[in-house]
Motif scaffolding. Structure first.
Motif, short mmCIF file in Angstrom:
data_model
loop_
_atom_site.label_atom_id
_atom_site.label_comp_id
_atom_site.label_asym_id
_atom_site.label_seq_id
_atom_site.Cartn_x
_atom_site.Cartn_y
_atom_site.Cartn_z
N ALA A 229 0.84 -1.21 0.00
CA ALA A 229 0.00 0.00 0.00
C ALA A 229 0.87 1.26 0.00
CB ALA A 229 -0.93 -0.01 1.21
N ASP A 230 1.95 1.26 0.80
CA ASP A 230 2.88 2.40 0.81
C ASP A 230 3.41 2.67 -0.59
OD1 ASP A 230 2.71 2.55 3.59
OD2 ASP A 230 4.56 1.39 3.92
N ILE A 231 3.73 1.61 -1.29
CA ILE A 231 4.37 1.79 -2.60
C ILE A 231 3.35 2.27 -3.63
CG2 ILE A 231 5.68 0.65 -4.43
CD1 ILE A 231 6.76 -1.25 -2.22
N TYR A 232 2.13 1.78 -3.53
CA TYR A 232 1.11 2.32 -4.44
C TYR A 232 0.85 3.80 -4.14
CZ TYR A 232 0.01 -1.91 -7.03
OH TYR A 232 0.09 -2.99 -7.89
N GLN A 233 0.96 4.21 -2.90
CA GLN A 233 0.88 5.64 -2.59
C GLN A 233 2.03 6.40 -3.23
OE1 GLN A 233 0.48 6.75 1.55
NE2 GLN A 233 -1.23 5.29 1.80
N TYR A 234 3.18 5.81 -3.13
CA TYR A 234 4.38 6.41 -3.75
C TYR A 234 4.16 6.57 -5.25
CZ TYR A 234 9.44 6.52 -5.04
OH TYR A 234 10.68 6.82 -5.55
N ARG A 235 3.64 5.51 -5.88
CA ARG A 235 3.33 5.60 -7.32
C ARG A 235 2.35 6.74 -7.60
NH1 ARG A 235 4.79 1.37 -10.77
NH2 ARG A 235 3.21 1.98 -12.30
N ALA A 236 1.29 6.80 -6.80
CA ALA A 236 0.27 7.82 -7.04
C ALA A 236 0.88 9.23 -6.87
CB ALA A 236 -0.90 7.62 -6.07
N TYR A 237 1.71 9.38 -5.88
CA TYR A 237 2.34 10.68 -5.60
C TYR A 237 3.23 11.10 -6.76
CZ TYR A 237 5.35 14.04 -3.08
OH TYR A 237 6.05 15.15 -2.70
N VAL A 238 4.03 10.17 -7.24
CA VAL A 238 4.94 10.48 -8.35
C VAL A 238 4.13 10.69 -9.64
CG1 VAL A 238 6.69 9.45 -9.87
CG2 VAL A 238 7.02 9.45 -7.39
N ASP A 239 3.11 9.88 -9.84
CA ASP A 239 2.29 10.03 -11.05
C ASP A 239 1.62 11.41 -11.09
OD1 ASP A 239 3.03 7.54 -11.84
OD2 ASP A 239 1.11 6.57 -11.44
N GLU A 240 1.17 11.85 -9.94
CA GLU A 240 0.53 13.17 -9.86
C GLU A 240 1.55 14.26 -10.20
OE1 GLU A 240 -1.90 13.59 -6.27
OE2 GLU A 240 -1.52 15.77 -6.45
N ALA A 241 2.72 14.13 -9.62
CA ALA A 241 3.76 15.13 -9.91
C ALA A 241 4.14 15.09 -11.39
CB ALA A 241 4.99 14.86 -9.03
N MET A 242 4.23 13.90 -11.93
CA MET A 242 4.59 13.78 -13.35
C MET A 242 3.52 14.40 -14.23
SD MET A 242 7.59 12.38 -13.99
CE MET A 242 7.41 11.79 -15.68
N ALA A 243 2.26 14.17 -13.87
CA ALA A 243 1.17 14.77 -14.66
C ALA A 243 1.31 16.29 -14.68
CB ALA A 243 -0.19 14.34 -14.09
N LYS A 244 1.59 16.86 -13.51
CA LYS A 244 1.79 18.32 -13.46
C LYS A 244 3.00 18.73 -14.29
CE LYS A 244 -0.20 19.09 -8.89
NZ LYS A 244 0.25 18.82 -7.53
N PHE A 245 4.04 17.98 -14.13
CA PHE A 245 5.29 18.29 -14.82
C PHE A 245 5.09 18.25 -16.34
CE2 PHE A 245 9.37 16.52 -16.58
CZ PHE A 245 10.12 17.68 -16.44
N LEU A 246 4.25 17.34 -16.80
CA LEU A 246 4.09 17.15 -18.24
C LEU A 246 3.03 18.09 -18.84
CD1 LEU A 246 4.51 13.27 -18.50
CD2 LEU A 246 6.16 15.03 -19.15
N HIS A 247 2.45 18.96 -18.00
CA HIS A 247 1.59 20.01 -18.56
C HIS A 247 2.35 20.88 -19.55
CE1 HIS A 247 -1.82 20.11 -15.34
NE2 HIS A 247 -1.94 19.13 -16.20
N GLN A 248 3.59 21.06 -19.24
CA GLN A 248 4.43 21.84 -20.15
C GLN A 248 5.28 20.91 -21.00
OE1 GLN A 248 6.65 24.66 -17.76
NE2 GLN A 248 4.96 26.13 -18.02
N GLU A 249 5.48 21.29 -22.20
CA GLU A 249 6.33 20.53 -23.12
C GLU A 249 7.75 20.45 -22.53
OE1 GLU A 249 5.36 19.14 -25.83
OE2 GLU A 249 7.19 18.71 -26.94
N PRO A 250 8.29 19.26 -22.29
CA PRO A 250 9.65 19.19 -21.74
C PRO A 250 10.73 19.45 -22.80
CG PRO A 250 8.69 16.99 -21.94
CD PRO A 250 7.67 17.95 -22.46
N SER A 251 11.91 19.70 -22.32
CA SER A 251 13.06 19.93 -23.21
C SER A 251 13.42 18.62 -23.92
CB SER A 251 14.27 20.39 -22.39
OG SER A 251 14.66 19.32 -21.55
#
Lengths: 383, 383, 383, 383
Positions: A96-118
């Motif tokens: 369960a901890d690790i799925y939380q970790y996945r969700a946390y990182v996935d959320e950050a990645m979604a935000k990060f990918l709002h902008q076109e990366p280099s």
């Protein structure tokens, strides 16, 4: 598909693979080569956190500083880590901890990918997708070992669709002309560093079987005493057979005089038409020697690969895993990806029934040590 | 309390011990001496099923024939079994499966105990209760290792009440007279076969400390270089120290120059007043030698045990684990309980903070190999 | 006999033992427990040089400073040393070099002993004589292993006189009364520190066989499947039997259906009347268990030893090797002689056919680990 | 020179190599890769007896039937044999016995060669000569290890002439053109089966250093921390360095801050001009990586070998030891010569200071496992 969608799709597939598992199945490591599924799903997440979010996403807060220690696989550059044999000794972080970790990182990645990366980050993302696809294959391979090693022989998933055994394509061999061939990746699409540089090799006339060796054919080798005749084996292979008392491929069980084979549906009567699978390089070599034939080199394989169908199981080649001319490691941690394993391993070509769709290609190079059998490894003959 | 109530109470205590665990904590086996909690809770259930229900409860249907293979510990008489090092490699049966197994057996036992059992069965039941209490102690000991070995150092249970460190009872030594003493269990109450027969031993004049050695005292040994001075060690102990680079008791961590101790509440600053714990026999011997003293024999301990308080930690003695005069193994599988371990082990006397209430007694003999530290093992000095 | 004559006699006997050897026989170490004969003859010389000549003989010039490194056995106090497993890897110093070393030290000792030594030195000398006698026994034992391990099975010496097999003294058992007995050395004559202090022990009524178990009797155990029945074995012994595939005593070879026994005269048909020899403690215990009997404790043995004849083979006892009450190590290197081995070993009592004349006595305590067989170890039964 | 003379000359050279040895030097085996010199001189004799005299010399009487068991190296076809790790545990046959065996076989061979042998036997004889020359090289290599491993560091032979360190030939690199090259033996002269078939390979443009890496250059690698920087090492090499605590080439000893090097003349101050020697493949690879360069493939080496001088030390290549196209094993025992070692080994090219004169050639392929260092192994750089 844009990068954010690609990211989502890759990540979902990983979780889908794990969906039939019980919590306990995520935890164990019955042999050193197998990693616990919870380690895999944490590690691929750590890869995006470490190589994308932390260096490139301003203001990103690391989920848990200890996870670097837990989920680093082998990157010396990135610091200390749990030793490989200890992965199955860790009950925490929990699934369960690790799925939380996945969700946390996935959320950050979604935000990060709002902008076109280099362009630099794009390259890292695509590497990350391919990296996660490699671990998807490993997940399925490791899950098979975890369940197949269990004395209760539980099925993985009743809904799992096994590939159908096909009739042999043709009984003859494919003939290839002597000459100079070009080997290695070309074009702009993704490839791993070990597929470069594209270069020329000189091949003598050779012939390749269009078919993989089947269980029926391999049974003949067993029944004719192949595991007990030193003449077909490398000296090191002969020692391996005798020390480990090997008598058949991994997952074969002789029960009341009948061969049973552990599959994702549990123990099943051995299917004679299917390609033989889960054999070591030593066994592949011995089988070929017993037939008076040999394994192809990776160059012979690549030069002919458009002429036969492949993708049922990774195929052992005679080639050692070595750098191509002009091979160069990337700087930093990413440079540890392939180069440091280029010793005492054999190249496998093709793909297996559990390879993620679209992940492999004709220039793809997989590699394992000569005694390993838990991968979906098979035999194509050459002469 | 009648047998049915005793049964219920013992069984509940086992489950209560496990109640703070996460599913994952039930699965792992970080070293060979530790068993996964799910194995313990299955094994003690198997004990009642195998030795009580199957032979004595007419019409009992075995829960699952494969469980004999999975949960047999070391009884050769009862058939094959999972090898000990493989216990942590099994994800199935799951924790939920095993709790179902417990419920199934408990229900059958409740029915079975509606009728007064025979004297023979009563004896087996009481052995089963004591057996389960032994595994309760092991459960707590193994859980400590599983969590204490984890790089995240999770607490077991915030509600766990640690025993209070007490002031030393008295600074002097208890003097005991030379003469013949009687050793071993007497009376009708339960004891293990290794506590019999009661017999005479001749003891020379000796003195015992009323107190256990404390962490503060043990720190002096460390700080004076005790781990690096071969003169205090057995040759075999000296090899053990050097090969394993032992520098302190298990669970001690030197962090930023301060000693931290892993406890059921997680890492805590080392409490100087508490008895030193989690040391091997080799360390206990070396400490005593460094003090110019020695460990007591188990006979000296038993003869004096009414004169001091014990029960904080199992105390290493100088005695090897050997049969008492007239010791006889029971016939059948139950006879494998103690006798076959009577070689190359040392006797421990007393009890520990995790021993089940009422489980130990003055004649109780525990035993471990000389290098083991995961038990709550301590030091009482003699001269 | 004066000390100078004693010295000469002891030293000559060592060289006489080696006289049938080829140079090559002096060099090899087929297992870790065996030392090369050239190491033995250097080590006993080093003992006199290190503990007598260097500290007490003014102006003595060390023969070769490197020899301390080569010939120190286990004395941590005296500095670094060749690790035990490396003794058989050293071709230099040569056998001739070591005989020169012996001659050099013997000459110095002869000069040194012109004058009556102090009481302190006398004690060291007598320890040195006994030490050399211990190594004489080891030399013969190790030589048997070196030649008996060779596929050519060479004889040691055609002139070697084997002890005659005797008729059993009497079929019955010797009965001993319950009570307090005194154990340990008494009087002024030499003994090792582990034979002290003399102290009282309480023994229950017991009986001892006046005879050692014979090869004929041991064959019954083999033929009735004793090596394949776990019930007679300690758990650790059962592992040892199975891992090492033990089926008979060391030196027994089944050739064309007949038992042959390697002796100092080479392979010989097994003599059924002789005491069984070269068995581990595990085997001795299993044999006794199979007979429904047991091994004696060392105290039972010593209390009864005047009532039977002994000296054919060292007899395994049930006793662990532990210090007697009041045992104290000597200060300095000599203190490393016995105490540091008092863990995980079993006491043997008696003497063997290769023990130096007059070397053993009723209070003598030999000791080995439970799996070792290269010594002349036998079985006397108790009940 | 006729075959009888050739035979005599080869056999004499072997004995000449051994002439400085003490009897004890013939016996020991300090690591598994080293064989005792007496084993070598027996084994090469056994080769002629087994493959020439017994099948082809009518009426030949075998010297001693047990010698087949003792001196067979690895020929499964020829029957059982002493396991490799046991070679150093055999004191018999003695050195004198084996020289008698040599004399006996030499006498029979002299008689046998009075008549012109058949073409088939001629081939076997020439193989036997080359086989003995290989063992001459191994003898010198093993003797160096046996004496260099001894704490007394004895010299092999004061008369031994070490090769002179030369000035670097030229500071630049030799440039080689891209294209197809022919690789492998051609012509009628002797070669081993692994040098065939001659075949084409395609090489990219490359450059090779005309000089071997010197001790001075390798010291820079050490002094800059090369042994402690994981980036230069294969993952497997990095484990090897850390487990074995490797800090310098074999035979280098840092004594009072100065590097000493064990040579055939004993310990000598390290000669900076000489080629670095006695390093593993792992070290060769790490050195090249640290320089930003690489090792050549065996094909690059062979294609350029006429352009530089070689023969000081066997040079590690990047190539794995694999069969050439069309490689076929000979039938029977002789077929076990090379093929069964073609896995997990690296090819070395060149020759060393102890290679028998005329034994090597440009197409010669030597091979060792990646961690081995007791051979005279060196580094040539490529880019």
């Amino acid at each position: 598909m844009d990068l954010a969608d690609c990211y989502k799709k890759v990540r979902q597939r990983t979780e889908q693979i794990c969906s039939p598992l019980q919590t306990e199945d995520y935890v164990v490591q019955p042999v050193v080569d197998v990693s616990p599924p919870k380690w895999h799903i944490g590690h691929v997440t750590w890869f995006f956190e470490t190589f994308v979010l932390k260096p490139y996403f301003m203001g990103y807060q690391e989920f848990n500083a200890n996870y670097n220690y837990v989920f680093n696989s082998y990157y010396e550059t990135v610091g200390n880590r749990v030793i490989r044999t200890d992965r199955g000794n860790l009950s925490r972080p929990t699934v369960a901890d690790i799925y939380q970790y996945r969700a946390y990182v996935d959320e950050a990645m979604a935000k990060f990918l709002h902008q076109e990366p280099s362009a630099e980050v794009k390259e890292l993302l695509i590497l990350g997708f391919n990296h996660e696809e490699q671990h998807q294959e490993l997940l399925l391979t490791d899950i098979k070992y975890i369940l197949g090693h269990n004395p209760l022989f539980p099925a993985y998933d009743a809904a799992y669709v096994s590939p159908k055994a096909e009739e042999a394509i043709s009984p003859g061999f494919i003939k290839m002309d002597e000459g100079v061939y070009e080997i290695g990746h070309t074009g702009d699409s993704f490839c791993f560093d070990n597929e470069l540089n594209r270069h020329k090799v000189y091949l003598n006339t050779y012939e390749l079987s269009p078919n993989l060796v089947t269980n029926a054919q391999y049974l003949e080798f067993i029944n004719s005493g192949g595991y007990h005749d030193f003449r077909h084996w490398h000296a090191e292979g002969w020692d391996w057979v005798n020390i480990n008392k090997v008598e058949a491929p991994l997952y074969w069980h002789s029960i009341d005089g009948e061969w049973q084979n552990y599959t994702y549906h549990g123990l099943q009567p051995l299917s004679l038409k299917e390609p033989v699978c889960h054999i070591s390089y030593f066994e592949a070599y011995a089988y070929a020697s017993w037939k008076g034939l040999r394994l192809p080199t990776e160059f012979e394989w690549e030069a002919a690969a458009t002429k036969f169908s492949w993708g049922k199981s990774w195929e052992w080649t005679e080639s050692s895993y070595l750098p191509y001319p002009g091979f160069a490691k990337a700087p930093g941690a990413i440079g540890e990806y392939n180069g440091k394993f280029m010793v005492n391993q054999k190249v496998l070509r093709g793909a297996s029934e559990v390879t993620s769709p679209g992940h492999s290609r004709i220039t793809y190079r997989n590699f394992f040590q000569t005694h390993l059998r838990w991968q979906f490894t098979g035999i194509r003959l050459a002469r």
